[in-house]
Design a protein around this motif. Structure first.
Motif, mmCIF file in Angstrom:
data_model
loop_
_atom_site.group_PDB
_atom_site.id
_atom_site.type_symbol
_atom_site.label_atom_id
_atom_site.label_comp_id
_atom_site.label_asym_id
_atom_site.label_seq_id
_atom_site.Cartn_x
_atom_site.Cartn_y
_atom_site.Cartn_z
ATOM 1 N N SER A 1 0.838 -1.185 0.019
ATOM 2 C CA SER A 1 -0.063 -0.115 0.051
ATOM 3 C C SER A 1 0.932 1.338 -0.090
ATOM 4 O O SER A 1 0.431 2.425 -0.427
ATOM 5 N N ASP A 31 -1.558 -1.182 -9.038
ATOM 6 C CA ASP A 31 -2.570 -0.816 -8.060
ATOM 7 C C ASP A 31 -3.803 -1.598 -8.116
ATOM 8 O O ASP A 31 -4.417 -2.044 -7.398
ATOM 9 N N HIS A 84 -3.653 -4.255 -0.517
ATOM 10 C CA HIS A 84 -1.987 -4.577 -1.083
ATOM 11 C C HIS A 84 -1.194 -4.992 0.079
ATOM 12 O O HIS A 84 -0.022 -5.132 -0.242
#
Length: 143
Positions: A23, A41, A54
């Motif tokens: 992230s 992403d 993530h």
């Protein structure tokens, strides 16, 4: 996969341009082409619909809540990264994290400068691909 294989007693684990993410951007991810970063992403949520995000240990094996890499179920680990790959710094971080984890086996990292993700598939007979294959075969032959 390396953690899950722990009970199988594998000789070695090879990670070729591993798809790790997180992230929080690290290294060259911070200055990466916004389009490429956006793709990375979004891709994980498509690949793993049930993911927690993530920082899921499946994509961020060094993130919060991930199991210790000391528990890898093999005697040797080789991590390949490509110099122009947006994922290279995650591969490096994984390598460094295995070294620091207390893992009892041999850990090796190979970086191919000037190449993109999976270059060895798209240009399989270039000098870097030939060298890549020689090192891979040598690693497997040590088993």
């Amino acid at each position: 996969m390396g953690m899950r294989a722990g009970s199988m007693g594998l000789a070695g684990l090879v990670l070729i341009h591993p798809y790790f993410w997180g992230s929080e951007p690290i290294g060259s991810e911070e200055s990466a082409d916004p389009r490429r970063k956006s793709i990375m992403d979004r891709l994980w949520r498509i690949v793993n619909l049930g993911s927690t995000g993530h920082d899921d240990p499946l994509i961020n094996p060094v993130g919060p809540g991930a199991p210790s890499l000391a528990g890898l179920g093999c005697a040797r680990v080789m991590v390949y990264v490509a110099g122009k790959d947006i994922l290279k710094d995650r591969g490096r971080l994984y390598y460094e994290s295995v070294l620091k984890s207390g893992f009892k086996g041999k850990v090796e990292m190979v970086e191919t400068e000037g190449e993109e993700h999976c270059f060895h598939i798209f240009d399989y007979d270039c000098d870097n691909s030939v060298e890549f294959m020689k090192r891979l075969v040598s690693f497997i032959g040590e088993a």
